[in-house]
Design an enzyme around this catalytic site. Structure first.
Site, PDB file in Angstrom:
ATOM      1  CG  HIS A   1      44.763  36.353  43.187  1.00 25.11           C
ATOM      2  ND1 HIS A   1      45.184  37.397  42.403  1.00 25.11           N
ATOM      3  CD2 HIS A   1      44.118  36.919  44.252  1.00 25.11           C
ATOM      4  CE1 HIS A   1      44.799  38.543  42.962  1.00 25.11           C
ATOM      5  NE2 HIS A   1      44.162  38.282  44.076  1.00 25.11           N
TER       6      HIS A   1
ATOM      7  CG  HIS B   1      39.533  35.947  46.211  1.00 21.36           C
ATOM      8  ND1 HIS B   1      38.282  36.239  45.734  1.00 21.36           N
ATOM      9  CD2 HIS B   1      40.338  36.944  45.753  1.00 21.36           C
ATOM     10  CE1 HIS B   1      38.320  37.348  45.020  1.00 21.36           C
ATOM     11  NE2 HIS B   1      39.556  37.788  44.994  1.00 21.36           N
TER      12      HIS B   1
HETATM   13 ZN   LIG Z   1      41.008  40.807  46.894  1.00 17.02          ZN
END
Ligand SMILES: [Zn+2]
Length: 261
Positions: free
Chosen positions: A211, A85
């Protein structure tokens, strides 16, 4: 004793000795919001979860038959963030080792701080304070950050801080801070980062540093979890299995926890 039971379960599962987990002495906690018309998605998501009826009713053969088709963005509802991602070289959904999805969990509770400041970011100090009280977080642990935010679900405005369609610039909700993420991912070597809000970065983030820190080490995220208040700080076994999407950057996640009674 509880630790021993969980250790025995983990050993039984991972060592494949044919031991069946003693489910009679455990509560199974559902950490997953169901998917439906009210499922919360990021405001910029162009589509949401839809269920299309393909069949529903009595057939000429005299029996009932129902079947649906569903369509959903990967990143909405209770879902997985695969490392891919936020990292081009990161693992896609189907390639995440099961050992990172089925593992003992710790729950770091920042509910009072998040209640006082909806933009709260868990600090490295929150992690070390947890360790002082409950012991060091060991390699391969699934870390769950409890903010109390699932009480807002599925009220998107309360949950995300803003629900203007197409606009993610005014979001406001708590999550991990950068130093906490570095400590957990780079130093402690955790298996995954979970959260009961929409993102492992706080709502105001524009650079998604948490992230990126996690993805760089192939650490997946579990987002929009619920029922974290039903787990002990340490001792639960989490089973967080996403839909196994080839090449996926994430996907719908069914997460549960086994908690010794
Ligand atoms: Zn997500």
């Amino acid at each position: 004793m509880r630790t021993m039971v969980i250790a025995a379960i983990v050993a039984g599962i991972t060592a494949g000795r044919g031991q069946v987990p003693d489910l009679a002495n455990h509560t199974i906690v559902d950490l997953t919001h169901s998917y439906g018309a009210s499922t919360v998605f990021w405001p910029t998501a162009e589509t949401k979860f839809t269920l299309q009826k393909l069949a529903h009713g009595q057939t000429p053969g005299g029996y009932f038959y129902a079947a649906n088709a569903f369509c959903t963005p990967e990143h909405g509802g209770t879902h997985l963030d695969a490392p891919n991602h936020f990292s081009e070289a990161g693992r896609t959904t189907e390639k995440i080792p099961l050992e990172q999805l089925v593992a003992p969990a710790v729950v770091i509770d920042v509910t009072p701080r998040a209640a006082a400041d909806r933009d709260y970011r868990a600090t490295a100090d929150d992690v070390t304070q947890f360790e002082k009280a409950h012991g060091r977080i060991t390699r391969g642990t699934i870390v769950l950050l409890r903010t109390g935010w699932s009480r807002h679900w599925p009220n998107a405005k309360a949950y995300l801080g803003d629900d203007t369609p197409g606009d993610a610039s005014k979001l406001s909700f708590p999550s991990y801070g950068v130093e906490a993420a570095r400590l957990l991912v780079e130093d402690r070597g955790v298996a995954a980062l979970g959260i009961d809000t929409a993102s492992i970065d706080y709502g105001r983030s524009t650079d998604f540093q948490v992230h990126r820190i996690a993805a760089a080490r192939n650490v997946p995220g579990f987002e929009n979890l619920t029922n974290l208040d039903r787990l002990p700080p340490r001792g639960a076994l989490v089973v967080a299995l996403p839909m196994k999407i080839e090449g996926g950057s994430g996907g719908p996640l069914r997460a549960i926890a086994l908690v010794a009674r």
